[in-house]
Scaffold this motif. Structure first.
Motif, short mmCIF file in Angstrom:
data_model
loop_
_atom_site.label_atom_id
_atom_site.label_comp_id
_atom_site.label_asym_id
_atom_site.label_seq_id
_atom_site.Cartn_x
_atom_site.Cartn_y
_atom_site.Cartn_z
N LYS A 155 40.35 64.32 20.96
CA LYS A 155 40.87 65.29 21.69
C LYS A 155 42.45 65.55 22.05
N TYR A 156 43.15 64.55 21.55
CA TYR A 156 44.42 64.38 21.72
C TYR A 156 44.97 64.43 20.38
N LEU B 100 48.37 64.19 17.82
CA LEU B 100 49.76 63.40 17.71
C LEU B 100 50.52 64.24 16.74
N GLU C 176 43.89 60.78 31.54
CA GLU C 176 43.23 61.62 31.14
C GLU C 176 41.78 61.22 30.97
N ARG D 70 40.70 58.17 29.37
CA ARG D 70 40.68 57.76 27.99
C ARG D 70 40.06 56.55 27.93
N ARG E 39 39.17 56.74 19.51
CA ARG E 39 39.90 57.22 20.63
C ARG E 39 41.40 57.07 20.53
N ARG E 40 42.36 57.98 21.11
CA ARG E 40 43.84 58.04 21.18
C ARG E 40 44.11 57.52 22.59
N GLY E 41 45.26 56.94 22.55
CA GLY E 41 45.83 56.39 23.88
C GLY E 41 45.24 55.13 24.53
N GLU F 50 54.94 58.71 19.51
CA GLU F 50 53.41 58.42 20.09
C GLU F 50 52.40 58.49 18.85
N ASP G 41 40.80 66.88 13.71
CA ASP G 41 42.23 66.29 13.74
C ASP G 41 42.85 66.79 12.64
#
Length: 825
Positions: free
Chosen positions: A324-325, A327, A412, A414, A478-480, A545, A581
């Motif tokens: 979803k995110y 970078l 968010e 996560r 998954r990010r973050g 990030e 991505d």
């Protein structure tokens, strides 16, 4: 005297040779050896006598149908039409494979949820022995049925069937791989093997099942049930059938991964040996229909229960491992990317080597058992033992890991917990029993500032091991979430998954390797990401990030996938379609290229290695023949160096008894046909005929003629459909041939072969380049290539087995020794 000619070894006479045939070629070996750098990984091809015998069991296939008078007459009778029916058939195949992919996924999910529902109570009460008992009991039932169906229904108890499909599309005839019973056995075995808890996926079997569906639907007939429908009869030829099978293989990937472009490119890069732009468009359409159908059905059905919203495509369902995110990247990202590529290539090459050794040991051990039933029971026992050890590790390894507190305010949503739906229908969500594995129950509350807090805890190893590989990949991508999994849980899971997936691949079950490959790569990619975070800390600013374990998990998954399969173009497309991505496209490409180059230093891809291990006569795009660890330059050799000189030739008119004796006494798959244009002229090559076509002719006595004149008049003639009909079984055929050979009634019967010979059979002259001969043979999908002199007289023949690396090496070194001996004399 019989009219069959035997062409023996023949010395060249200067008076007979054209000046071109008298050209000298290098005599010493050093001129034939081309130096290459160490990166080419050149090794001598070792092939045992047993391997050569197994290779001889596989006949070859012509890519194009025989260009005979019967075939041309059949074409004239066909009305002119556009390619609408071809596109319709591609669409039908794609829709069918999409439905099959939907059924496979839904069945696996339903069985997995039912299994966890039965053991959830024991997990919540920390009754791990009872949990183990239930999982082993359920798994034993699934694995026994899974392995049993493969051993009973599938030929030779083959696991995924992908190497066999690749070999068939290369031109090797492999019996039984496209039968309907093979489809049933693969379907049942794949679903149960994945649902049982083994470390495997449905990808390889889906490619095989897609090929089987494409083969059956395109022909609109079933040899198993003896049914032939009068539709789409023009597709009943080897060229069209092979094209549909190629498209079906790509559609299998497109359906299981929702990746139509990945399916197309995978087919182009790994599966197909013959390719053109028209087939590319049609394969893309087939893959598109497969992915669309699977997405359409998955949009409204969950566990075979209609939930509404038909045609509403949810991103989390259409994109399997969606990120979803996105970078922002920094050029420094390529430093750990290159490291990941090297690690992926090394681990991939080690996996290939280990898997081949395990398979070799497995084959040698089972071959020691004389009785087939006992042999199958031992294969079944191995599958059961694999399951028991896998379940034991899955249940008891997490017990030694402490509980981890979930972060209560990760942005968010996560975190592992907050991404799970709280609806009652998701009671069996895997996080639910991960949280309660051996951890105390937690509570949630709303703080005075309106923020939701909780003291829930979870077991990291259970989260990675208990669920299937797809859930684990989602967690790792998954990010973050840099603190979600620690070094101990990641490394332990990496070792377990790496070793157990290597052992599981090759057991007597239909199981794929793509999910384990992605999961294994994501694990060590996440470890590299954690090292980066430990070195530079959690970065929150825009330019830092990219230091995220989730990003490196994606790159690691791609690198290990490439290290095992050596895919590049298709793998890059698949990773983008799997994750959505696009931002990480360049790092993924770099990791894939580095992994490919690293792995090629040690061995070949897993699929290429399995083709060799299974003794499937596969012709590589480029011939690689080595002498003293250096490649031979085949442009400096000629076709006469490797051709088979012991050739049986036929005339246009042959005695029935002579043909019967020839077929009984030889195992040749095809024969050159010669003809004397004028009396006292030399007999020259005019075409060829296959063994199968001779069988078809001799089955029909209406084709026999009594008079032995020189005319080519044919009183009776078979149709093209009759030439394609199913033959008698081998026992009945041998009895018939013996009758023709011994019964005096047939001694004066003749057969006119002219309507049946392939008038467009390819030939090369004896001084033709061996390198270019190989390219012609593979590119045109030939079965036989006749070698003639400049007067068009038959000198020899080239078959697929003559172009295998070990055979080329043997014959070329023999020719070198002969020349060296002659030079000393």
């Amino acid at each position: 005297m019989t009219s069959l000619h035997f062409k023996g070894t023949r010395k060249w006479k200067d008076s007979e040779e054209h000046p071109l045939l008298q050209q000298c070629r290098p005599v010493t070996r050093k001129h034939h050896v081309q130096n290459r750098n160490n990166g080419d990984n050149v090794t001598n091809v070792k092939c045992t006598q047993k391997d050569q015998e197994n290779l001889a069991l596989h006949e070859s296939l012509d890519y194009l149908p025989s260009h005979s008078d019967i075939y041309k007459k059949w074409l004239r009778e066909k009305p002119y039409r556009s390619d609408w029916d071809y596109w319709f058939m591609m669409g039908l195949i794609g829709i069918s494979i999409g439905i099959l992919g939907f059924l496979v996924n839904q069945t696996i999910d339903t069985l997995v949820k039912l299994k966890w529902k039965l053991i959830l109570h024991y997990i919540q009460n920390n009754q791990f022995f009872l949990t183990w008992i239930c999982l082993v009991g359920i798994g034993l039932a699934m694995v026994t049925l899974s392995s049993g169906t493969v051993l009973i229904l599938c030929p030779s108890g083959m696991p995924s069937g992908l190497p066999e499909v690749i070999g068939f599309l290369n031109g090797a005839s492999i019996q039984g791989i496209f039968h309907i019973k093979t489809l049933i056995g693969t379907l049942v075995s794949c679903v149960l093997a994945v649902a049982s808890g083994l470390f495997c996926g449905p990808e390889g079997p889906m490619i095989h099942m897609g090929s089987i569906l494409a083969s059956g639907l395109s022909q609109f007939k079933s040899d198993t049930f003896g049914v032939q429908f009068p539709f789409f009869t023009r597709f009943r030829n080897c060229a069209d059938r092979r094209n549909f099978i190629t498209a079906g293989a790509g559609a299998g990937i497109a359906s299981v991964f929702r990746a139509p472009m990945g399916g197309l490119l995978f087919t182009f890069e790994e599966v197909a040996s013959y390719w053109d732009i028209k087939l590319a468009w049609q394969t893309l359409f087939c893959c598109l229909m497969a992915a669309f159908t699977t997405d359409l059905l998955s949009s409204s059905f969950h566990g075979f229960v209609y939930r509404g919203h038909f045609g509403f495509f949810k991103a989390e369902e259409s994109i399997l491992f969606g990120v979803k995110y996105l970078l922002d990247m920094n050029i420094l990202v390529f430093i750990p990317t290159i490291i990941l590529g090297i690690v992926g290539g090394l681990l991939g090459a080690l996996f290939v080597s280990m898997n081949l050794r395990i398979n070799k040991f497995r084959t040698e051990f089972f071959n020691l058992i004389k009785y087939k039933f006992v042999q199958k029971m031992c294969k079944l026992t191995e599958a059961v033992l694999t399951l028991i050890i896998t379940i034991t590790a899955t249940v008891y390894v997490p017990y030694f890991f402490p509980c981890t507190l979930l972060s209560s305010h990760e942005s968010e949503n996560r975190s592992l917990c907050n991404n799970i739906s709280t609806e009652a229908s998701h009671l069996l969500s895997k996080t639910e029993y991960f949280n309660s594995y051996n951890c105390p129950p937690g509570t949630s509350w709303i703080g005075s500032n309106g923020v939701k807090y909780s003291n829930h805890t979870y077991n990291q190893a259970a989260a990675l091991l208990f669920g299937n590989g797809q859930d684990g990949i989602v967690y790792l991508f998954r990010r973050g979430t840099p603190e979600e999994f620690g070094y101990a849980a990641l490394f332990t899971t990496l070792v377990i998954y790496y070793l157990f997936s290597c052992w599981t691949a090759g057991t007597a079950m239909a199981c794929g390797l793509v999910i384990p490959m992605l999961y294994t790569g994501a694990l060590y990619g996440r470890i590299i990401g954690l090292i980066m975070v430990s070195m530079f800390g959690v970065q929150t600013e825009k330019y830092g990030e990219w230091i995220d374990p989730g990003l490196f998990a994606v790159i690691g998954a791609a690198s290990y996938f490439c290290g095992v399969s050596r895919l590049t173009i298709s793998l890059t497309a698949i990773m983008v379609e799997l994750t959505n991505d696009v931002q990480s496209l360049l790092p993924v490409m770099v990791a894939v290229m580095v992994a490919r180059m690293t792995g090629d230093l040690f061995n070949r891809s897993l699929y290429s290695s399995l083709l060799k291990q299974k003794c499937i006569p596969f012709l590589e795009p480029e011939p690689r023949v080595a002498y003293q660890s250096k490649l031979l330059n085949l442009e400096l050799f000629t076709v006469k160096d490797v051709m088979e000189r012991q050739v049986k030739v036929l005339h246009l008119r042959e005695k029935v008894s002579s043909l019967a004796a020839l077929l009984l006494e030889t195992k040749h798959g095809g024969f050159p046909v010669i003809y004397q244009m004028e009396p006292f002229h030399e007999e020259v090559f005019i075409g060829s005929i296959t063994r199968l076509e001779l069988y078809q002719i001799l089955e029909n006595e209406m084709l026999f003629e009594i008079q032995n004149d020189d005319s080519c008049k044919q009183h009776s003639q078979m149709s093209y459909n009759e030439m394609s009909a199913k033959l008698l079984n081998s026992t009945k055929m041998n009895l018939l041939l013996n009758e023709y050979r011994t019964d005096n009634r047939y001694k004066d019967y003749y057969v006119n072969l002219k309507p049946h010979i392939n008038q467009s059979a390819m030939t090369v002259h004896a001084n033709f380049s061996l390198q270019r001969t190989y390219i012609i043979f593979r590119t045109l999908g030939l079965r036989h290539l006749t070698v003639v002199d400049l007067r068009n007289r038959v000198l020899g023949i080239i078959t697929r087995k003559d172009l295998m690396p070990f055979r080329l090496e043997e014959k070329l070194l023999q020719s070198e020794n002969l020349e060296s001996d002659n030079g000393r004399r």
